[in-house]
Enzyme design. Structure first.
Site, PDB file in Angstrom:
ATOM      1  N   TYR A  95     -12.375  14.370   0.803  1.00 39.05           N
ATOM      2  CA  TYR A  95     -12.629  15.106   2.041  1.00 39.05           C
ATOM      3  C   TYR A  95     -13.780  16.107   1.890  1.00 39.05           C
ATOM      4  CZ  TYR A  95      -8.067  13.392   3.727  1.00 39.05           C
ATOM      5  OH  TYR A  95      -7.008  12.610   4.124  1.00 39.05           O
ATOM      6  N   LYS A 141      -4.089   6.312  -8.454  1.00 37.69           N
ATOM      7  CA  LYS A 141      -4.402   4.878  -8.337  1.00 37.69           C
ATOM      8  C   LYS A 141      -5.198   4.513  -9.586  1.00 37.69           C
ATOM      9  CE  LYS A 141      -4.375   0.962  -5.980  1.00 37.69           C
ATOM     10  NZ  LYS A 141      -3.174   0.229  -5.564  1.00 37.69           N
ATOM     11  N   ASP A 193       0.450   3.452  -3.677  1.00 32.72           N
ATOM     12  CA  ASP A 193       1.108   2.500  -2.771  1.00 32.72           C
ATOM     13  C   ASP A 193       2.590   2.370  -3.103  1.00 32.72           C
ATOM     14  OD1 ASP A 193      -0.035   1.414  -5.076  1.00 32.72           O
ATOM     15  OD2 ASP A 193      -0.391  -0.558  -4.213  1.00 32.72           O
ATOM     16  N   ASP A 240      -2.311  14.153   1.475  1.00 31.32           N
ATOM     17  CA  ASP A 240      -2.318  14.248   2.937  1.00 31.32           C
ATOM     18  C   ASP A 240      -1.410  13.167   3.521  1.00 31.32           C
ATOM     19  OD1 ASP A 240      -2.938  14.788   5.561  1.00 31.32           O
ATOM     20  OD2 ASP A 240      -4.958  13.934   5.474  1.00 31.32           O
ATOM     21  N   ASP A 267       2.625  13.924   4.857  1.00 33.84           N
ATOM     22  CA  ASP A 267       2.965  13.682   6.257  1.00 33.84           C
ATOM     23  C   ASP A 267       4.029  12.598   6.382  1.00 33.84           C
ATOM     24  OD1 ASP A 267       1.519  15.694   7.453  1.00 33.84           O
ATOM     25  OD2 ASP A 267      -0.293  14.493   7.670  1.00 33.84           O
TER      26      ASP A 267
HETATM   27 MG   LIG Z   1      -2.205  15.492   7.407  1.00 33.75          MG
HETATM   28 MG   LIG Z   2      -0.622  -2.251  -2.947  1.00 37.62          MG
END
Ligand SMILES: [Mg+2]
Ligand SMILES: [Mg+2]
Lengths: 354, 354
Positions: free
Chosen positions: B141, B189, B221, B245, B249
Site C-alpha cells: 500500500y 506467502k 490462502d 487488511d 476484515d
Molecule cells: Mg480493511
Molecule cells: Mg491457494
C-alpha cells in the site's frame, strides 16, 4: 462432435478418479453421439518415476494439440524430498505456463444434502452458487524485481500487469457472467493500488461490450467479509492473481464440500485444463474409496467451457445432485440415512442418473 | 497512576460513544485510584467544520504529548463531496502517519449471548478469541514505484519492506502472544514471495527471544480458509499490511458482533490510538441509541496495551460480558428475552457491573 482430450491421471487417487471420468465420458459419448479421442500422458510423480522429469515434453506437446486436458492430481510423500525442480508440483506449474492458461475458474456451489457439513449456518450458505475467475499468470507472484537489496536490509516484490493481461481476464469474467446469472463482481483495492485503478478502468470500459451484465466493484477486504456474511450474493467474481488466490480458497470452504469442487485453468482460444480442487490423498490411494465427484464435475466443467457442450455438462451436474439426494455418498461424506459406496459404485450410480 | 489521554470524538455517533468512554474512565479512576488527564481535540469532519482541515496541528501535537489516544469515528455524508485532501478520513491517515503507528491490533472474540448473530455455526465459532496484529505503514500500500508506464500500457505497484519494519511488527506479534495464550501464527506467502521469505526468516530468528511462545507458519490462502473452518484455532496472528487488511476484515464478521469490536494502532514506545472498528453511523447519530460497547472495549484495550493496566482492562471486559449475559443490549443487537437500552443506560449498566 469429435474432440481430443488428454488425460493426466497423475499421482495418488488421481489414477482411480480418472477412471471415473473416463466412464462418464463414455456414457456421454453414447448418449449424445459424440466421439472423444482420449490420450493418456504422464505428469507429476508418475512422470518422475517413469521419465525422470515432472513434465515430459511429450505430455506438453499432446496437451497443446488437444481440445481439452483433464488432470487427476499430483504429488505425494514419496517425492517430498526431491529438489524443487524435481517436485511433482512443478509439472502443474509447467503445464499452466507452457499452455498459457491465464484464467483460473473456481466454481463454488452448495449441495443441499451436504449443507450440514458447512461451517456456515445453512440459511446463510444455502443458495450460494458462484464462479471465481482468478488471473493466474501475472501480478505479485510473477512481477520483477522480486529481490533482496542493500545486503538483505530491504526486500521488494512487484505487482505488475499489462493492459492486455487485465483485459483478457476481465473478458473471461464477463463471458462467464453472460452464460451464468449476468452479474459480475470485480474485486480490487482501487482506493490504494494504482494497478487496481487501471483494473477498475478496464472493467468499466469492457462493460460497454456486455450490456446485459450488471457490474459491481468491491474492495478485496469487503469481498472477504461478504463471502462469509452473504455468499449467495455473488454470481461471477473476477479478480487479479493474489486476491483470487485468497478469495477462491476462502470460498472453497464455505459449503463444507471442498472434496467435490472442480476447477479449470483456461486461455482465450478455449483450451483448458480441468482438475478437482482436492489433492492426491496418498493415505487413501489404491483403496477404491476415493470420492470421484470433484473429478466428474471437472469433466462437466470441461464440456461446458472448452468443448461447447452446455447440455451435456448440465446433465452430469444434475446426475451428481440426484445421486446425492438419493443418499449415495463416499467415505469422506456423511449423509443422514445415506448409503456409503466405493469409487466405482458411486460412479455407476451417477451414470445411471444421467 | 497519572496518565494523559487525548480524546478525539470525531463525527456521527463518535461524540455520543466518547461520552460513554469518559464515564467508564471516571469509574476506573475512582475504583483503582488513578488520575486520567483528558484533553479533547478535533479531527475529521468536525475539524474541517471548525478549523478547515481534517487534522489540525494542535491535535497532532496533543496526541504526541499524550500517553494514549481514544478516537470515536470520523466521516459522514456531509463531507463526501470534499476534494480528497479535505476528506475526514485524511485526518485518520494523517494521525497514524504523524504518530508513526505501525502496528494495527484487531482482537476478535465471541460474545456468547450474541452467537446467534454469527454467520458461522455456533459450535464452529464459539470459543474464538484471537488477536490479529497487522503491519500498517509498509508493504504494497506504500511501496514505490506505484505507477503507470509505457503510455499506460503497463502498471506496477511495489511491495517493499525493510528488515527493521518487519522486525518491529514481528516483535509486537510475539509480545501479544506472551500476554495472551502464547501461540503465534505468522501468515505469509513464502512459497512465492521473496518478501515473505524474509518475513519467515525474521519470525524464526525472533522466536529464539520468546521461547515460551509456540510459532506456526501459515500461507495466507490457508489462513483465509482456517479462519472459517477453525477460528478458535488461532491465538495471535501476525502478518504484513495487505494480508492483514484482508484477514482482519474477514475475521471481523465471524462472530456476528462487528459493532462491538475494538481496535488499536500502536508504536514501539507504547503510544497508541484506540477506536471501535465500526463507523460513524450518521443515520443514527444524535438519537442516543448508538452501541457504545466497541468504544468501551477500545478503552479497555488502551488500558491494557498503552497504560499497563491489565487488571482494569479485564474488569471492563468482564463488566461488558456480564451486562450482555444479563440481557441488556442496544438497538443494533438482539438478545432473546433481553432488554433494549439507550447508549447512556447501557453505559450505566456496564459501570454497575464493574
Ligand atoms: Mg480493511
Ligand atoms: Mg491457494
Amino acid at each position: 462432435m469429435e474432440k481430443k482430450i488428454v488425460l493426466l491421471p497423475g499421482d495418488g487417487i488421481g489414477k482411480e478418479i480418472m477412471e471415473s471420468a473416463k466412464k462418464v465420458l463414455a456414457a456421454i459419448e453414447s448418449e449424445y453421439h459424440h466421439r472423444f479421442i482420449l490420450q493418456e500422458c504422464a505428469i507429476g510423480g508418475d512422470a518422475l518415476d517413469r521419465y525422470g522429469v515432472p513434465l515430459p515434453d511429450d505430455t506438453l506437446h499432446a496437451c497443446n494439440e488437444a481440445d481439452a486436458v483433464l488432470l487427476g492430481s499430483v504429488g505425494g510423500p514419496k517425492w517430498d524430498n526431491q529438489p524443487p525442480e524435481f517436485r511433482p508440483e512443478k509439472g502443474l506449474l509447467g503445464i499452466r505456463k507452457g499452455l498459457g492458461l491465464f484464467a483460473n475458474l473456481r466454481p463454488v456451489k452448495t449441495f443441499p444434502p451436504l449443507l450440514h457439513a458447512s461451517p456456515l449456518k445453512e440459511e446463510i450458505v444455502k443458495d450460494s452458487d458462484m464462479m471465481i475467475v482468478r488471473e493466474l499468470t501475472g501480478g505479485l507472484y510473477f512481477g520483477e524485481p522480486s529481490e533482496r537489496r542493500n545486503n538483505g536490509e530491504d526486500v521488494v516484490d512487484t505487482l505488475a500487469y499489462s493492459r492486455h493481461e487485465i483485459e483478457r481476464i476481465v473478458e473471461k469474467g464477463f463471458e462467464s457472467a453472460q452464460i451464468r446469472n449476468k452479474h459480475l463482481t470485480s474485486v480490487d483495492k482501487a482506493n490504494v493500488l494504482e494497478s487496481s485503478r487501471v483494473w477498475r478502468e478496464i472493467v468499466n470500459e469492457k462493460a460497454a461490450d456486455y450490456p446485459d451484465v450488471e457490474v459491481e466493484h468491491l474492495l478485496v477486504d469487503a469481498a472477504a467479509m461478504k463471502l462469509i456474511t452473504n455468499p449467495s450474493g455473488f454470481d461471477v467474481v473476477v479478480t487479479e492473481n493474489l486476491f483470487g488466490d485468497i478469495l477462491s480458497d476462502e470460498a472453497s470452504v464455505l459449503t463444507g464440500s471442498l472434496g467435490m469442487l472442480p476447477s479449470a485453468s483456461v486461455r482465450t482460444d478455449g483450451l483448458g485444463m480441468y482438475e478437482p480442487v482436492h489433492g492426491s490423498a496418498p493415505d487413501i490411494a489404491g483403496k477404491g474409496i476415493a470420492n470421484p465427484i470433484g473429478m466428474i464435475l471437472s469433466t462437466a466443467l470441461m464440456l461446458e467451457y472448452s468443448l461447447g457442450m452446455q447440455e451435456e455438462a448440465k446433465a452430469i451436474e444434475s446426475a451428481v445432485m440426484d445421486c446425492l439426494e438419493q443418499g449415495y455418498h463416499t467415505a469422506d461424506l456423511k449423509i443422514k440415512d445415506g448409503k456409503q459406496l466405493s469409487t466405482d459404485e458411486i460412479t455407476e450410480a451417477i451414470i445411471e442418473n444421467l
